[in-house]
Design a protein around this motif. Structure first.
Motif, PDB file in Angstrom:
ATOM      1  N   ALA A 213       1.096  -1.084   0.028  1.00 51.10           N
ATOM      2  CA  ALA A 213       0.222   0.058   0.070  1.00 51.10           C
ATOM      3  C   ALA A 213       0.843   1.267  -0.572  1.00 51.10           C
ATOM      4  O   ALA A 213       1.520   1.571   1.314  1.00 51.10           O
ATOM      5  N   LYS A 214       1.100   1.875  -1.675  1.00 50.47           N
ATOM      6  CA  LYS A 214       2.106   2.577  -1.682  1.00 50.47           C
ATOM      7  C   LYS A 214       0.577   3.963  -1.271  1.00 50.47           C
ATOM      8  O   LYS A 214      -0.193   4.165  -1.994  1.00 50.47           O
ATOM      9  N   TYR A 215       1.378   5.255  -2.004  1.00 56.12           N
ATOM     10  CA  TYR A 215       0.458   6.417  -1.849  1.00 56.12           C
ATOM     11  C   TYR A 215       1.427   7.341  -2.930  1.00 56.12           C
ATOM     12  O   TYR A 215       2.914   7.335  -3.203  1.00 56.12           O
TER      13      TYR A 215
ATOM     14  N   TYR B 281       5.489   6.878  -2.331  1.00 52.15           N
ATOM     15  CA  TYR B 281       5.456   6.673  -1.080  1.00 52.15           C
ATOM     16  C   TYR B 281       5.188   5.244   0.475  1.00 52.15           C
ATOM     17  O   TYR B 281       4.280   4.906   0.209  1.00 52.15           O
ATOM     18  N   PRO B 282       5.485   5.447   0.734  1.00 53.65           N
ATOM     19  CA  PRO B 282       5.996   3.862   2.299  1.00 53.65           C
ATOM     20  C   PRO B 282       4.417   4.213   2.732  1.00 53.65           C
ATOM     21  O   PRO B 282       3.133   3.951   3.225  1.00 53.65           O
ATOM     22  N   SER B 283       4.293   5.682   3.238  1.00 51.14           N
ATOM     23  CA  SER B 283       2.657   6.318   3.822  1.00 51.14           C
ATOM     24  C   SER B 283       2.810   8.224   3.636  1.00 51.14           C
ATOM     25  O   SER B 283       3.140   8.456   2.984  1.00 51.14           O
ATOM     26  N   LYS B 284       1.577   8.231   4.254  1.00 51.17           N
ATOM     27  CA  LYS B 284       0.317   9.580   4.180  1.00 51.17           C
ATOM     28  C   LYS B 284       1.814  10.238   4.605  1.00 51.17           C
ATOM     29  O   LYS B 284       1.943  11.244   3.994  1.00 51.17           O
ATOM     30  N   GLU B 285       2.395  10.363   5.645  1.00 53.69           N
ATOM     31  CA  GLU B 285       3.354  11.113   6.257  1.00 53.69           C
ATOM     32  C   GLU B 285       4.097  11.338   5.991  1.00 53.69           C
ATOM     33  O   GLU B 285       5.059  12.548   5.188  1.00 53.69           O
ATOM     34  N   ALA B 286       4.883  10.237   4.821  1.00 55.95           N
ATOM     35  CA  ALA B 286       6.195  10.626   4.615  1.00 55.95           C
ATOM     36  C   ALA B 286       6.129  11.659   2.747  1.00 55.95           C
ATOM     37  O   ALA B 286       6.540  12.306   2.388  1.00 55.95           O
TER      38      ALA B 286
ATOM     39  N   LEU C  59      -3.937   6.507  -3.428  1.00 51.99           N
ATOM     40  CA  LEU C  59      -4.135   4.894  -2.984  1.00 51.99           C
ATOM     41  C   LEU C  59      -3.206   4.161  -4.438  1.00 51.99           C
ATOM     42  O   LEU C  59      -3.610   3.842  -5.663  1.00 51.99           O
TER      43      LEU C  59
END
Length: 900
Positions: A368-370, A410-415, A443
């Protein structure tokens, strides 16, 4: 003459008397003239005024009980079971009609009490209303009892709400409005009571009740989440309190003001004997606004935008209105969004729910990446403005950070947020001002899914993407995105026309070896590790997704032009003249295909060769319930039923565990086993593009055809860390297993146009007993399906039984005393030096043991895919257990013999 005092006084008085008479007469004449003039002007003015009024009245539009109905209504959408699924509206059209019988008496009484207390008795106007209207000519505020309900209805539906800007225009409209109100009620052709019922019904269906909510039926749902017939007295008073000023008095943002006016409405109802004291007090004590806020909160939390299915439905309906009824695009859109249509769709809510759940189930994905859609606008200190996007962010990574591996994932929303903040810190200088910034996280990897009934063309479910859908008419990856189809296209342009028109059969063989056209050398999807396998038939080309077989079938049997024609017949509309090449066989297209069209193409195979255009709706009714479009299936025969079955049977094999006929250690397995279903027959074909940018699986059962696509929106490669290349098959399998729960499995019946014959898989011809079944790799004989009349009569010419030296396994010399027989392969002319699985078993060279030589040297073959190097291959004698048969020998003949 007498000039005495008295005489002088007498004469003076006489003169004064005459002067007075003359003066009096003069004033009288002037007064008379002015009076006549005034009378003339009054008469003339009256005549002119009468003429003007008559002219205004004569120019009034015609009005009757039909054209005072509102003409802008919401379009409603229903699923296959007749359940309401969506409402399609635009500003000014969110309206549904309620019949008089649906309207609660309290609702009618509330509006009459506050708007027009003498509604049931007057003839369209009343004197008090006219007196109040004098004030209203300036402000045009007729609400709150300023004009009758009949006048308000005419103003809203005949005069577009009374939006005049000049005082004269307002007077003209007001005179016409009053005249038409009287005319309407007098000339309705109905009893006074029935006329009033029609008027109040149309009025309550017309009025603006805030939040783009028109009419009481929609308002009841919007504010109270109930049907209008279920409204309480308190709720009726709330709606009646809105009309004076919908933006200020709606019960959500204007709850306090609405509550004040609701008290007035209830008091009026009490004063006019519509309710009693107890009903008044109970209604006033009702905490109705808390309920309204709760309903509003729930409405905000519920997705109010269209589903992906409805997104595509909108496009399909507009196209149908234009194509079948001749509307322009603007007319079609206006009718769809404001015409009050009823659209009955093909969507099955249960199946749609399954599709949505599985597409969005995190367990179906290994990653699950973004990705981010980013927009930034900056004004610099010198007054210039610059705009930036995610492309600038990508350039920053590569040119500034030196991050050549950055792919936008990106691996996360924060990233994502951390990276954007770092980019902004580098980009923005002192004195710069951010004037706009927007980011949208998406996503990845994404997916789309189409499920349709191949017999009717009805699309039962559709998903255009993974993750939360945040708006209507957004990117629909199922219908409006075109991606490279990869090997899923082999069946469409290469194998289908080869079988259907060009005389090929499932047993027709092509030589799997390095194949070059122009400057392009084609290879198989498994790369060079397993090499090439030699003679392979169309069935194997489907089961193992063999690139060389597909390309050679297209170029040597079909032709790219015919392949394109078949694709277009099967509903693919995105091909171009640039696709007339060999890459077409492998799905290497200029534009790509949509999931919807590719799924429909496979559905034609599932439907016995009959293509049915995908349908999203069955019929459209107009606002009055008349059938506007009856969307009958649009079909055409694109394949013979025998061709459809042959393709189906081969694709069904691709979903079973099969291993390619080859030497031990060369393991090439069927490509679609991961998508196999439990307890239901299925056939299908996978597709993966070069670089793993797109992955597909399209297949069908006796009931449904479905296609799934997976990939990243910006074409990032699907590496192990980015989701892998198999999750789409898991999604297809999980959805189709659930869709078919409880259904019996009828299998794929064999049509009368098909027969069977036993053939050799290496030649596609009749097997030679004792030869074809003694291939060193095992028996090459199997039973194949054929269209009647196409089963071969020729015998295999690819296997030969060759006499060899029992010691060396090579062709004997006069010095070889012990001989035996082995089965060998006859290689295609011109391809003898290409290394394949068959070339290992080609006719050997001459024995060197019994000619004075001590080394056994086999023919030299290229080991790489371009034939650039060679290796020595030791030929072993035929395996144990083989006993030569008495039969004709092709000894010392045929290609592939190496002379020493």
């Amino acid at each position: 003459m007498n000039y005495g005092t008295h005489e002088s006084e007498r004469r003076l008085r006489a003169l004064q008397s005459k002067s007075a008479k003359y003066t009096s007469k003069l004033f009288f004449n002037i007064f008379k003239a002015f009076f006549v003039l005034f009378l003339f002007l009054a008469i003339a003015g009256t005549a002119i005024g009468f003429g003007m009024v008559k002219g205004i009245i004569d120019s009034a539009p015609s009005v009757d009980l039909m054209n005072i109905q509102p003409d802008r209504f919401a379009t409603t959408v229903y699923d296959i079971g007749g359940n309401l699924t969506d409402t399609i509206v635009t500003s000014g059209s969110n309206r549904e009609s309620a019949a008089y019988e649906e309207l609660p008496q309290d609702l009618i009484d509330a509006f009459v009490a506050i708007e027009d207390s003498r509604f049931w008795s007057h003839n369209g106007i009343d004197i008090r209303s006219i007196a109040r209207a004098v004030n209203g000519l300036i402000s045009d505020d007729y609400a709150g009892g300023g004009s009758t309900i009949t006048q308000q209805l005419i103003k809203n539906n005949i005069f577009a709400g009374g939006m005049e800007t000049s005082w004269g225009a307002r007077i003209e409209r007001k005179l016409q409005e009053q005249y038409l109100a009287v005319h309407l009620e007098k000339n309705s052709g109905m009893s006074k009571e029935e006329t009033k019922k029609v008027i109040i019904t149309n009025y309550l269906n017309t009025i603006n009740l805030g939040y783009n909510t028109l009419g009481v039926k929609v308002a009841a749902r919007r504010y109270f989440n109930k049907e209008v017939s279920d409204l309480t007295l308190s709720e009726c008073a709330v709606l009646a309190s809105i009309t004076k000023n919908p933006s200020r008095l709606n019960p959500i943002s204007g709850a306090e003001a609405n509550a004040e006016r609701r008290s007035i409405v209830l008091q009026y109802m009490y004063d006019q004997d519509y309710i009693d004291k107890q009903e008044l007090e109970e209604a006033l004590a009702d905490n109705v606004y808390e309920r309204i806020q709760n309903v509003n909160t729930a409405a905000q939390e519920t997705n109010s935008h269209f589903s992906y299915f409805t997104d595509e439905l909108v496009e399909q309906v507009i196209a149908a209105l234009m194509g079948e009824l001749g509307y322009s695009e603007i007319q079609a859109r206006n009718l769809l969004y404001a015409g009050g249509l009823k659209i009955y769709t093909t969507q099955d809510p249960k199946l749609q729910a399954i599709v949505d759940e599985e597409i969005n189930n995190p367990e179906n994905y290994t990653a699950a990446k973004y990705s981010v859609e980013y927009r930034l606008s900056i004004t610099h200190t010198d007054g210039t403005t610059e705009h930036f996007s995610e492309e600038n962010l990508k350039s920053y990574h590569k040119s500034v950070l030196g991050d050549t591996g950055y792919d936008g994932l990106y691996p996360s929303k924060e990233a994502v947020q951390e990276d954007i903040e770092r980019y902004k810190a580098w980009l923005i200088k002192d004195g710069d001002t951010i004037i706009g910034e927007r980011q949208n996280l998406i996503l990845q990897p994404q997916a789309s899914f189409v499920l349709m009934d191949q017999r009717t063309g009805e699309v039962r479910a559709l998903s255009g993407g993974r993750g939360e859908k945040t708006a209507s008419l957004t990117l629909n990856r199922a219908s409006n995105v075109y991606r490279q189809p990869g090997s899923a296209f082999k069946v469409i342009t290469a194998f289908a026309p080869a079988l259907d028109t060009c005389g090929a059969t499932l047993g027709t063989v092509y030589y799997d070896a390095p194949y070059t056209i122009g400057t392009k050398t084609f290879r198989n999807w498994w790369g060079s590790g397993k090499g090439f396998v030699g003679y392979s038939n169309i069935r194997e080309g489907i089961i193992y997704s063999m690139n060389i077989v597909a390309v050679r079938a297209l170029m040597e049997t079909v032709t790219p032009q015919l392949g394109m024609e078949y694709a277009e017949k099967m509903g693919i509309t995105s091909m171009t003249k640039n696709d007339l090449g060999a890459a077409q066989a492998l799905g290497g297209l200029t534009k790509g295909v949509s999931n919807l069209e590719l799924t429909a193409a496979y559905a034609s195979i599932a439907n016995g060769g009959v293509y049915t255009k995908p349908r999203f709706f069955t019929k459209i009714l107009d606002h009055d319930g008349n059938v506007l479009i009856n969307n009958e299936p649009e079909t055409r025969q694109v394949l013979k039923d025998s061709t459809a079955f042959l393709l189906t049977d081969a694709m069904a094999d691709s979903m079973k565990a099969n291993r390619k006929f080859a030497r031990s250690g060369v393991s090439i397995n069927s490509t679609s086993t991961r998508a196999a279903l439990s307890g239901m027959s299925a056939a299908g074909k996978s597709g993966t593009t070069t670089g793993n940018n797109d992955i597909w699986f399209v297949g069908f059962t006796p009931y449904y055809t479905a296609g799934v696509w997976g990939g990243c929106d910006s074409n990032q490669k699907l590496s192990a860390g980015n989701g892998g290349t198999s999750f789409h098959k898991d999604i297809w399998r999980n959805i189709m297993n659930r869709v078919h729960e409880g259904l019996s499995d009828p299998g794929f019946p064999v049509p009368d146009s098909v027969e069977t014959a036993e053939i050799c898989r290496k030649s596609g011809k009749r097997a030679v007993p004792g030869v074809c079944d003694h291939d060193p790799r095992g028996s090459a004989v199997y039973t194949e399906y054929f269209a009647k009349g196409t089963a071969p009569s020729e015998v295999c010419d690819k296997h030969v039984a060759v006499t060899v030296c029992a010691q060396s396994g090579l062709r004997p010399t006069p010095y070889c005393t012990e001989k035996t027989t082995k089965v060998c392969m006859v290689l295609p002319e011109g391809e003898e030096n290409l290394a394949t699985d068959d070339s290992v078993f080609s006719i050997p060279g001459t024995c060197t043991i019994h000619s004075g030589n001590s080394t056994i040297i086999a023919p030299s073959f290229g080991s790489d895919e371009t034939g650039g190097s060679s290796e020595n291959v030791t030929i072993s004698p035929i395996g144990p257990g083989y006993e030569p048969q008495t039969r004709p020998q092709w000894e010392n003949s045929g290609p592939g013999v190496r002379q020493n």
